[in-house]
Design a protein around this motif. Sequence first.
Motif, short mmCIF file in Angstrom:
data_model
loop_
_atom_site.label_atom_id
_atom_site.label_comp_id
_atom_site.label_asym_id
_atom_site.label_seq_id
_atom_site.Cartn_x
_atom_site.Cartn_y
_atom_site.Cartn_z
N ALA A 51 -5.21 2.41 3.99
CA ALA A 51 -3.81 2.74 3.75
C ALA A 51 -3.22 1.68 2.83
O ALA A 51 -3.61 0.51 2.89
CB ALA A 51 -3.03 2.78 5.06
N VAL A 52 -2.29 2.11 2.00
CA VAL A 52 -1.61 1.21 1.06
C VAL A 52 -0.12 1.26 1.36
O VAL A 52 0.45 2.35 1.49
CB VAL A 52 -1.89 1.64 -0.39
N SER A 53 0.50 0.11 1.45
CA SER A 53 1.94 0.09 1.72
C SER A 53 2.69 0.63 0.51
O SER A 53 2.26 0.49 -0.64
CB SER A 53 2.42 -1.32 2.05
N LEU A 54 3.83 1.22 0.78
CA LEU A 54 4.66 1.76 -0.30
C LEU A 54 5.09 0.65 -1.25
O LEU A 54 5.14 0.86 -2.46
CB LEU A 54 5.89 2.46 0.30
N GLN A 55 5.35 -0.55 -0.72
CA GLN A 55 5.76 -1.66 -1.58
C GLN A 55 4.68 -1.99 -2.61
O GLN A 55 4.99 -2.28 -3.76
CB GLN A 55 6.09 -2.90 -0.75
N VAL A 56 3.41 -1.92 -2.23
CA VAL A 56 2.32 -2.18 -3.17
C VAL A 56 2.28 -1.10 -4.25
O VAL A 56 2.11 -1.39 -5.43
CB VAL A 56 0.96 -2.26 -2.43
N ILE A 57 2.46 0.14 -3.86
CA ILE A 57 2.49 1.23 -4.83
C ILE A 57 3.63 1.03 -5.82
O ILE A 57 3.44 1.13 -7.04
CB ILE A 57 2.64 2.60 -4.12
N LEU A 58 4.81 0.71 -5.31
CA LEU A 58 5.97 0.51 -6.19
C LEU A 58 5.81 -0.72 -7.08
O LEU A 58 6.33 -0.75 -8.20
CB LEU A 58 7.24 0.40 -5.35
N SER A 59 5.10 -1.74 -6.60
CA SER A 59 4.88 -2.96 -7.37
C SER A 59 3.79 -2.82 -8.43
O SER A 59 3.63 -3.69 -9.27
CB SER A 59 4.50 -4.11 -6.44
N ASN A 60 3.03 -1.74 -8.35
CA ASN A 60 1.93 -1.50 -9.30
C ASN A 60 2.05 -0.10 -9.90
O ASN A 60 1.19 0.77 -9.67
CB ASN A 60 0.59 -1.63 -8.57
N PRO A 61 3.09 0.14 -10.69
CA PRO A 61 3.33 1.50 -11.18
C PRO A 61 2.24 2.04 -12.11
O PRO A 61 2.13 3.26 -12.28
CB PRO A 61 4.67 1.39 -11.93
N LYS A 62 1.41 1.17 -12.66
CA LYS A 62 0.33 1.64 -13.55
C LYS A 62 -0.96 1.94 -12.80
O LYS A 62 -1.91 2.45 -13.38
CB LYS A 62 0.08 0.62 -14.66
N ALA A 63 -1.01 1.61 -11.51
CA ALA A 63 -2.20 1.89 -10.71
C ALA A 63 -2.32 3.40 -10.50
O ALA A 63 -1.34 4.05 -10.13
CB ALA A 63 -2.13 1.17 -9.38
N VAL A 64 -3.50 3.92 -10.76
CA VAL A 64 -3.72 5.37 -10.62
C VAL A 64 -5.01 5.66 -9.86
O VAL A 64 -5.96 4.88 -9.91
CB VAL A 64 -3.77 6.08 -11.99
N PHE A 65 -5.00 6.77 -9.16
CA PHE A 65 -6.20 7.29 -8.52
C PHE A 65 -6.71 8.38 -9.45
O PHE A 65 -6.10 9.44 -9.57
CB PHE A 65 -5.86 7.87 -7.13
N LYS A 66 -7.79 8.08 -10.15
CA LYS A 66 -8.30 8.98 -11.19
C LYS A 66 -8.98 10.21 -10.62
O LYS A 66 -9.87 10.09 -9.78
CB LYS A 66 -9.31 8.25 -12.07
N ARG A 67 -8.57 11.37 -11.06
CA ARG A 67 -9.28 12.60 -10.69
C ARG A 67 -10.52 12.74 -11.56
O ARG A 67 -11.52 13.30 -11.14
CB ARG A 67 -8.38 13.81 -10.89
N ARG A 68 -10.43 12.25 -12.78
CA ARG A 68 -11.56 12.30 -13.72
C ARG A 68 -11.72 10.91 -14.33
O ARG A 68 -10.77 10.17 -14.46
CB ARG A 68 -11.31 13.31 -14.82
N GLY A 69 -12.94 10.58 -14.73
CA GLY A 69 -13.17 9.31 -15.40
C GLY A 69 -13.83 8.25 -14.53
O GLY A 69 -14.26 7.23 -15.04
N SER A 70 -13.89 8.47 -13.24
CA SER A 70 -14.60 7.55 -12.36
C SER A 70 -16.00 8.09 -12.11
O SER A 70 -16.21 9.29 -12.08
CB SER A 70 -13.88 7.43 -11.00
N GLN A 71 -16.94 7.18 -11.88
CA GLN A 71 -18.27 7.61 -11.49
C GLN A 71 -18.19 8.22 -10.10
O GLN A 71 -17.29 7.90 -9.32
CB GLN A 71 -19.22 6.41 -11.45
N PRO A 72 -19.13 9.10 -9.74
CA PRO A 72 -19.12 9.69 -8.40
C PRO A 72 -19.10 8.61 -7.32
O PRO A 72 -19.85 7.65 -7.37
CB PRO A 72 -20.43 10.49 -8.35
N GLY A 73 -18.19 8.76 -6.37
CA GLY A 73 -18.08 7.81 -5.27
C GLY A 73 -17.34 6.54 -5.59
O GLY A 73 -17.21 5.66 -4.74
N MET A 74 -16.85 6.42 -6.81
CA MET A 74 -16.17 5.18 -7.22
C MET A 74 -14.66 5.30 -7.31
O MET A 74 -13.98 4.33 -7.65
CB MET A 74 -16.73 4.71 -8.57
#
Length: 126
Positions: A51-74
């Motif tokens: 789990a990630v705290s909302l404050q961390v998400i808001l403090s890192n606006p460029k952080a993304v969970f890639k649907r494409r572009g990551s190796q399998p399982g990464m």
Amino acid sequence: MRTTRKVSVWPVGLVGGRRYERPLVENGKVVGWYTGWRADRPFAIDMAGFAVSLQVILSNPKAVFKRRGSQPGMQESDFLKQITTVEELEPKANNCTKVLVWHTRTEKVNLANEPKYHLDTVKIEV
């Protein structure tokens, strides 16, 4: 999850072809991973295992969970590397010794990666 300050982690049952996977914890710190697949990943963890705290998400606006572009399982590792380090992880579920979360799918569980002999240092009931 409620007490997560930054990023917390815990075991997940019925995932990765095993009864469970979990962070390995020593002295309250994550030191490795008990996993059935690619333990060398920076964060060898299933999406249901953190789990990630909302404050961390808001403090890192460029952080993304890639649907494409990551190796399998990464995907999890690629995301978590943007916001934390292994040293900063907060182990939950009694220092990651209790399964309180299960991976669910609509397919039959396949425990093909379960070791023939118990290899973990703790006994966890699933």
